[in-house]
Motif scaffolding. Structure first.
Motif, short mmCIF file in Angstrom:
data_model
loop_
_atom_site.label_atom_id
_atom_site.label_comp_id
_atom_site.label_asym_id
_atom_site.label_seq_id
_atom_site.Cartn_x
_atom_site.Cartn_y
_atom_site.Cartn_z
N PRO A 1 -9.24 7.19 56.82
CA PRO A 1 -10.40 7.32 57.71
C PRO A 1 -11.01 5.95 58.01
O PRO A 1 -10.70 4.97 57.33
N PRO A 2 -11.86 5.86 59.03
CA PRO A 2 -12.59 4.61 59.25
C PRO A 2 -13.48 4.29 58.05
O PRO A 2 -13.88 5.20 57.32
N VAL A 3 -13.76 3.00 57.81
CA VAL A 3 -14.43 2.61 56.56
C VAL A 3 -15.75 3.32 56.33
O VAL A 3 -16.14 3.55 55.18
N GLU A 4 -16.45 3.69 57.41
CA GLU A 4 -17.76 4.35 57.17
C GLU A 4 -17.59 5.70 56.47
O GLU A 4 -18.54 6.23 55.92
N HIS A 5 -16.39 6.24 56.44
CA HIS A 5 -16.13 7.50 55.72
C HIS A 5 -15.42 7.27 54.39
O HIS A 5 -14.93 8.22 53.78
N GLY A 6 -15.36 6.01 53.93
CA GLY A 6 -14.74 5.70 52.64
C GLY A 6 -13.24 5.47 52.78
O GLY A 6 -12.74 5.19 53.87
N GLY A 7 -12.53 5.56 51.66
CA GLY A 7 -11.07 5.45 51.69
C GLY A 7 -10.53 4.04 51.64
O GLY A 7 -9.32 3.86 51.61
N PHE A 8 -11.41 3.04 51.63
CA PHE A 8 -10.93 1.65 51.50
C PHE A 8 -10.68 1.35 50.02
O PHE A 8 -11.14 2.08 49.14
N VAL A 9 -9.93 0.27 49.78
CA VAL A 9 -9.57 -0.09 48.40
C VAL A 9 -10.54 -1.12 47.87
O VAL A 9 -10.93 -2.05 48.60
N GLN A 10 -10.94 -0.97 46.63
CA GLN A 10 -11.76 -1.98 45.96
C GLN A 10 -11.02 -2.48 44.73
O GLN A 10 -10.26 -1.73 44.11
N SER A 11 -11.26 -3.75 44.39
CA SER A 11 -10.50 -4.32 43.28
C SER A 11 -11.30 -5.39 42.55
O SER A 11 -12.19 -6.03 43.12
N VAL A 12 -10.97 -5.54 41.28
CA VAL A 12 -11.49 -6.63 40.47
C VAL A 12 -10.28 -7.31 39.84
O VAL A 12 -9.74 -6.84 38.83
N PRO A 13 -9.81 -8.40 40.47
CA PRO A 13 -8.61 -9.07 39.95
C PRO A 13 -8.88 -9.83 38.67
O PRO A 13 -10.03 -10.09 38.32
N ARG A 14 -7.80 -10.22 38.01
CA ARG A 14 -7.86 -11.00 36.78
C ARG A 14 -8.66 -10.29 35.69
O ARG A 14 -9.57 -10.86 35.08
N THR A 15 -8.36 -9.03 35.51
CA THR A 15 -9.00 -8.25 34.45
C THR A 15 -7.90 -7.67 33.55
O THR A 15 -6.73 -7.61 33.93
N HIS A 16 -8.32 -7.27 32.36
CA HIS A 16 -7.36 -6.80 31.37
C HIS A 16 -7.74 -5.39 30.94
O HIS A 16 -8.91 -5.10 30.68
N TRP A 17 -6.74 -4.52 30.86
CA TRP A 17 -6.98 -3.12 30.47
C TRP A 17 -6.86 -2.97 28.96
O TRP A 17 -5.76 -3.01 28.42
N ASN A 18 -8.00 -2.76 28.31
CA ASN A 18 -8.00 -2.35 26.91
C ASN A 18 -8.18 -0.83 26.91
O ASN A 18 -9.28 -0.32 27.14
N LYS A 19 -7.10 -0.10 26.67
CA LYS A 19 -7.15 1.35 26.79
C LYS A 19 -8.13 1.99 25.81
O LYS A 19 -8.67 3.07 26.07
N ASP B 1 -18.99 -9.16 35.25
CA ASP B 1 -18.40 -10.49 35.02
C ASP B 1 -17.70 -11.05 36.26
O ASP B 1 -17.54 -12.27 36.36
N ARG B 2 -17.25 -10.17 37.17
CA ARG B 2 -16.43 -10.66 38.28
C ARG B 2 -16.80 -9.93 39.58
O ARG B 2 -17.24 -8.79 39.53
N PRO B 3 -16.56 -10.56 40.72
CA PRO B 3 -16.86 -9.88 42.00
C PRO B 3 -15.88 -8.74 42.29
O PRO B 3 -14.71 -8.81 41.90
N ILE B 4 -16.38 -7.73 42.98
CA ILE B 4 -15.54 -6.63 43.46
C ILE B 4 -15.12 -6.96 44.90
O ILE B 4 -15.96 -7.26 45.74
N HIS B 5 -13.83 -6.92 45.18
CA HIS B 5 -13.33 -7.16 46.53
C HIS B 5 -13.08 -5.81 47.20
O HIS B 5 -12.70 -4.85 46.53
N SER B 6 -13.26 -5.73 48.52
CA SER B 6 -12.99 -4.49 49.27
C SER B 6 -12.07 -4.78 50.44
O SER B 6 -12.21 -5.81 51.10
N TYR B 7 -11.14 -3.87 50.68
CA TYR B 7 -10.11 -4.08 51.71
C TYR B 7 -10.03 -2.87 52.63
O TYR B 7 -9.82 -1.75 52.17
N GLU B 8 -10.15 -3.16 53.91
CA GLU B 8 -10.02 -2.10 54.93
C GLU B 8 -8.54 -1.83 55.21
O GLU B 8 -7.75 -2.77 55.31
N LEU B 9 -8.20 -0.56 55.33
CA LEU B 9 -6.81 -0.18 55.58
C LEU B 9 -6.73 0.78 56.74
O LEU B 9 -7.68 1.54 56.99
#
Ligand SMILES: O=C(O)CCC(=O)C(=O)O
Ligand SMILES: [Fe+2]
Length: 230
Positions: A133-151, A162-170
């Motif tokens: 959908p267009p971004v105003e309806h959600g569905g875009f990707v957000q990311s926080v790079p250089r992070t580590h998953w401690n399950k 600690d880090r900025p959230i990036h958002s990408y329109e698709l």
């Protein structure tokens, strides 16, 4: 290629739509539409391993795609595609040894549907966008790079502080490559419209050398473990 390499290196995300011609994208999209229609299963879950983040979606699992699809398995294994991905990643991009994560179709189509914050078990994901959908309806990707998953203690809020959230329109026809083991990511919840993708997971050499547990993915993609509603 060079732009994608630098984007992946710096932010764990690169648009690689140029890697596939239109007719391939159309054939992938047609197969995905047919499979989600006949094999889609609704899931509504959350996972402790990713801080309780929600998964509200419909999926077609690897085993159904492999049994009833032909284009997707061929594209996944395509030697030229993996060679190009490896050049962008600056290291070999390898077929995922754990088959349920090789490819999964995900559709979001109800208000509130989301693929919530998580990391993937393997290093790389190639996501083919069939509908968004267009971004105003959600569905875009957000990311926080250089992070580590401690399950055992994922601390999502700490990662956001600690880090900025990036958002990408698709949009439909986009293909992106993500470094999914060190990039926390999610799909912003939908309010309207429909989002349809296939995620193809690939491994790094380091993945093949260590033992990986599959709690969240087993529950998500495994029929027996999943909480399913029609
Ligand atoms: O839908 C997307 O863009 C991302 C999907 C994803 O993160 C996954 O399937 O693990
Ligand atoms: Fe993911």
């Amino acid at each position: 290629m060079e732009r994608a390499r630098l984007d992946l290196l710096s932010g764990g995300f690169a648009k690689v739509s140029f890697l596939a011609p239109e007719d391939t994208k159309n054939a992938v999209a047609d197969e995905i539409e047919a499979l989600i229609d006949t094999r889609g299963v609704r899931r509504d879950m959350s996972f402790e391993e990713t801080g309780g983040s929600p998964r509200r979606m419909r999926n077609v699992r690897h085993q159904d795609i492999r049994a009833h699809g032909s284009v997707i398995p061929a594209v996944y294994q395509h030697a030229h595609l993996r060679a190009a991905l490896s050049r962008i990643a600056d290291e070999p991009v390898l077929e995922c040894p754990y088959e349920p994560e090789q490819y999964v179709i995900t559709e979001l189509r109800q208000s509130g549907d989301t693929h919530g914050w998580h990391w993937d078990d393997y290093a790389f994901a190639v996501v083919w966008v069939v509908a968004c959908p267009p971004v105003e309806h959600g569905g875009f990707v957000q990311s926080v790079p250089r992070t580590h998953w401690n399950k055992a203690d994922p601390q999502l809020h700490r990662q956001f502080i600690d880090r900025p959230i990036h958002s990408y329109e698709l949009s439909a026809g986009d293909v992106y490559l993500m470094r999914t083991d060190t990039t926390l990511h999610r799909v912003y919840p939908l309010t309207q419209g429909r989002r349809l993708i296939i995620n193809m997971g690939y491994a790094s050499r380091a993945d093949l050398a260590r033992s990986i547990s599959h709690e969240t993915m087993d529950t998500l993609w495994d029929a027996d473990g999943a909480q399913q509603t029609a």
